[in-house]
Design an enzyme around this catalytic site. Structure first.
Site, PDB file in Angstrom:
ATOM      1  N   GLY A   1       0.791  -1.234   0.000  1.00 39.54           N
ATOM      2  CA  GLY A   1       0.000   0.000   0.000  1.00 39.54           C
ATOM      3  C   GLY A   1       0.816   1.273   0.000  1.00 39.54           C
ATOM      4  O   GLY A   1       0.378   2.305   0.497  1.00 39.54           O
TER       5      GLY A   1
ATOM      6  N   GLY B   1       3.093  -0.776  -6.337  1.00 37.07           N
ATOM      7  CA  GLY B   1       2.473  -1.816  -7.166  1.00 37.07           C
ATOM      8  C   GLY B   1       2.542  -3.201  -6.562  1.00 37.07           C
ATOM      9  O   GLY B   1       2.627  -4.198  -7.290  1.00 37.07           O
TER      10      GLY B   1
ATOM     11  N   ASP C   1       0.016  -0.901 -13.557  1.00 37.80           N
ATOM     12  CA  ASP C   1       0.838  -1.667 -12.615  1.00 37.80           C
ATOM     13  C   ASP C   1       1.057  -3.100 -13.100  1.00 37.80           C
ATOM     14  O   ASP C   1       2.186  -3.601 -13.108  1.00 37.80           O
ATOM     15  CB  ASP C   1       0.182  -1.694 -11.227  1.00 37.80           C
ATOM     16  CG  ASP C   1       0.235  -0.333 -10.545  1.00 37.80           C
ATOM     17  OD1 ASP C   1       0.524   0.664 -11.232  1.00 37.80           O
ATOM     18  OD2 ASP C   1      -0.020  -0.269  -9.326  1.00 37.80           O
TER      19      ASP C   1
END
Lengths: 387, 387
Positions: B141, B145, B204
């Site tokens: 977080g 990614g 991502d």
């Protein structure tokens, strides 16, 4: 009789650096002044002297009027109503006279200021004996327009002693010149600034003369009037900077990244215009003052980001930004950057306790803090009977 | 037999936030990985289980295969060559199964990642008993990614166990998928990301799958290949941020100052394009590597100023900037801002002593420092005989 004048310093509210690349900028007068007092001495033949006391630097210059006449009468004058540029020959004559006074080595940088004084004095008043005393609230060379304030205050006292300015000497308190007299004052002060700076923009002397604010773009100045009280904390980082190198750095970055930088300058142009418009729009009530202050803070934050993008910030400036941000206050550099001064908007409803805390913390970093109202009066004079 | 996969995290080199408003952005893989190991168990009737161990959070999930079949066989599958979205009904079935496992309250945020695992597992491999172990270099977080790397690494191990991927299992070391298999991997990983993030951009998982770098604008992704080694110090400020609120803040500022902000986004677009071009241009010698690094540093500094102009910086980010600047290193935030991670370019010729000093100073502020090569390989797999 004694004539006193005071002339304010200036800050750049938005648009520094970008203005060199065609963007709009906004400058404003600040409630910090340079004071000049002029007392014409009764003539006393052999003892006649012109004395200049710079109180803040504890320097005194004193020339026999005969010596000044001998050196400078070739320049002609007085011609108070015709602002005239000082030629390099005249400047050399004056610099020679200043050298005779044996200024301490560390203070020779003041020579150009004293030359400006001699040029303005002899051009406007001729060869009268007098004592001129200068004091100032403005730190020298920190981008707050101290040299322009000096030239404006000098000129104001000098013009007040001539017939070109018509004022009621019996009125008490600070008096404001009329419009055409302000124009003459501004032109003479600009001639003084040219002696000190070579190629000044004319912004500093215009703000110091007229007060309030001016918007400027590509050499065109527009006077604007603020419709709201505005107070700033001005933090002098005391970090000396090389304005020419900073301006050149932005130009080099512009050559390397012309597309990106051109968008950056356009963004600044838009911010300056918006800032000027917020300041000029009438403010009907307290609520809208707070809303306008928040808008100004946002525009200042944006302008600061763009100045960082131009590469003209400095560790000392970032320290001021971080410190004021802790108290939820917004700051931006003003002027050339790379040190110099930082502005922090002090909102109307901010408590004095917070202001005291911020100042204590900034001063503990070795910075100098000044509080000033923004956009107030320009040059003013005041007459008093000789004591 | 055991299949291992590793999939890299990502950083945004330029263009975050502005990309939402139509500017180009550049993302790159980083040499920090999520590792997944999958060991299909020999079938053993009543004892068959699917076990998922998340080593970094010390969590283990374990379901009897019978229970999974009972709950999820209605979903159909396996259909490994047809990436399929998980419906909200299917998601609810999986969340119910996860709830049965009594995760500690503090870790329920992992449920969406485990759901993604269950969806990918049953869709690609069906109902085989296995043990899956996950470890990661990537902080969760923080905008690097981690969730995409997890989905890509999961999918890579799963696909490697099916007939849709054709690889020589006897080869040693990390192996790369073929082009069409990468495409399949990327599509499945995107389905996993959708379970975790709702509406991911796809950036991502694409970076984690293919590695190198991608340029993206208005939803179009272009893969680009770096022609220079590039190393970054990644400082995790550990300050949690609300990405949605930060994105909304920029949009609101854009509504208030549409002209200025539109110029700012155009400036970012130009910076991203220039950065991509510097990175792709062949580098003939060491001298030009240094010159290119200086260009990248300047572009990073400019981008950071523009991000500050958008209002997405944060005190913790400024602290990293100030600290690295003391060592003449240039930094910019990466991702959403408001905390999260900061990139600092580590030039090729920089001494290790300096790097150690910077890291020591940043860690003393409570930050986590990671060093990573930029633009390396994407997903890779590795086979080994079961121990």
């Amino acid at each position: 009789m004694e004539v006193k004048a005071r002339a304010p310093g200036k800050i750049i509210l938005a648009g520094e650096h970008a203005v060199v690349h065609g963007s709009t900028a906004v400058a404003a007068s600040i409630g910090l002044y340079t004071y000049v007092s002029l007392q014409v001495s009764p003539s006393n033949e052999n003892n006649d002297r012109l004395i200049l006391q710079l109180k803040d630097t504890a320097l005194e210059f004193s020339w026999p009027i005969g010596r000044i006449k001998e050196a400078l009468s070739s320049l002609g004058g007085p011609f108070p109503s015709t602002p005239t540029s000082c030629s390099s020959e005249s400047l050399n004559l004056m610099l020679a006279m200043i050298e005779e006074q044996n200024i301490p080595e560390a203070k020779t940088s003041l020579a150009s200021g004293v030359s400006a004084f001699l040029w303005l004095y002899t051009s406007i008043l001729g060869f009268k004996p007098a004592t001129v005393v200068v004091t100032s609230d403005l730190p020298l060379g920190s981008g707050l327009g101290s040299s322009a304030a000096l030239c404006v205050a000098f000129t104001a006292t000098l013009l007040a002693c001539t017939d070109t300015v018509n004022m009621d000497m019996k009125q008490e308190g600070w008096l404001v010149f009329g419009e055409s007299e302000l124009e003459l004052l501004n032109k003479w002060a600009f001639e003084g600034e040219k002696i000190i700076h070579g190629k000044p923009s004319g912004i500093d002397n215009t703000v110091s003369t007229y007060g309030n604010m001016i918007k400027f773009k590509s050499g065109n100045l527009t006077r604007i009037k603020s419709s709201m009280p505005l107070k700033m904390l001005i933090t002098n980082t005391k970090v000396g900077r090389n304005t020419k190198a900073l301006v050149a750095g932005v130009s080099e970055r512009t050559l390397r990244h012309s597309d990106a930088m051109s968008f950056v300058f356009n963004a600044v142009d838009s911010i300056s215009k918006e800032l000027a418009s917020v300041i000029q729009t009438p403010t009907p009530d307290d609520l809208s003052i707070t809303a306008k202050e928040e808008k100004l803070e946002e525009l200042m934050e944006m302008n600061q980001g763009l100045l960082q993008c131009m590469g003209v910030s400095h560790a000392s400036i970032e320290t001021v930004l971080r410190t004021t941000l802790k108290y939820k206050l917004v700051s931006k550099l003003t002027g050339a950057g790379g040190g110099g001064c930082v502005l922090t908007l002090l909102p109307t409803l901010l408590s004095g306790t917070i202001v005291d805390k911020v100042i204590a913390e900034l001063e503990s970093c070795g910075f100098q803090c000044l509080i000033a109202g923004i956009g107030g009066n320009g040059a003013e004079i005041c007459f008093s009977a000789s004591s």
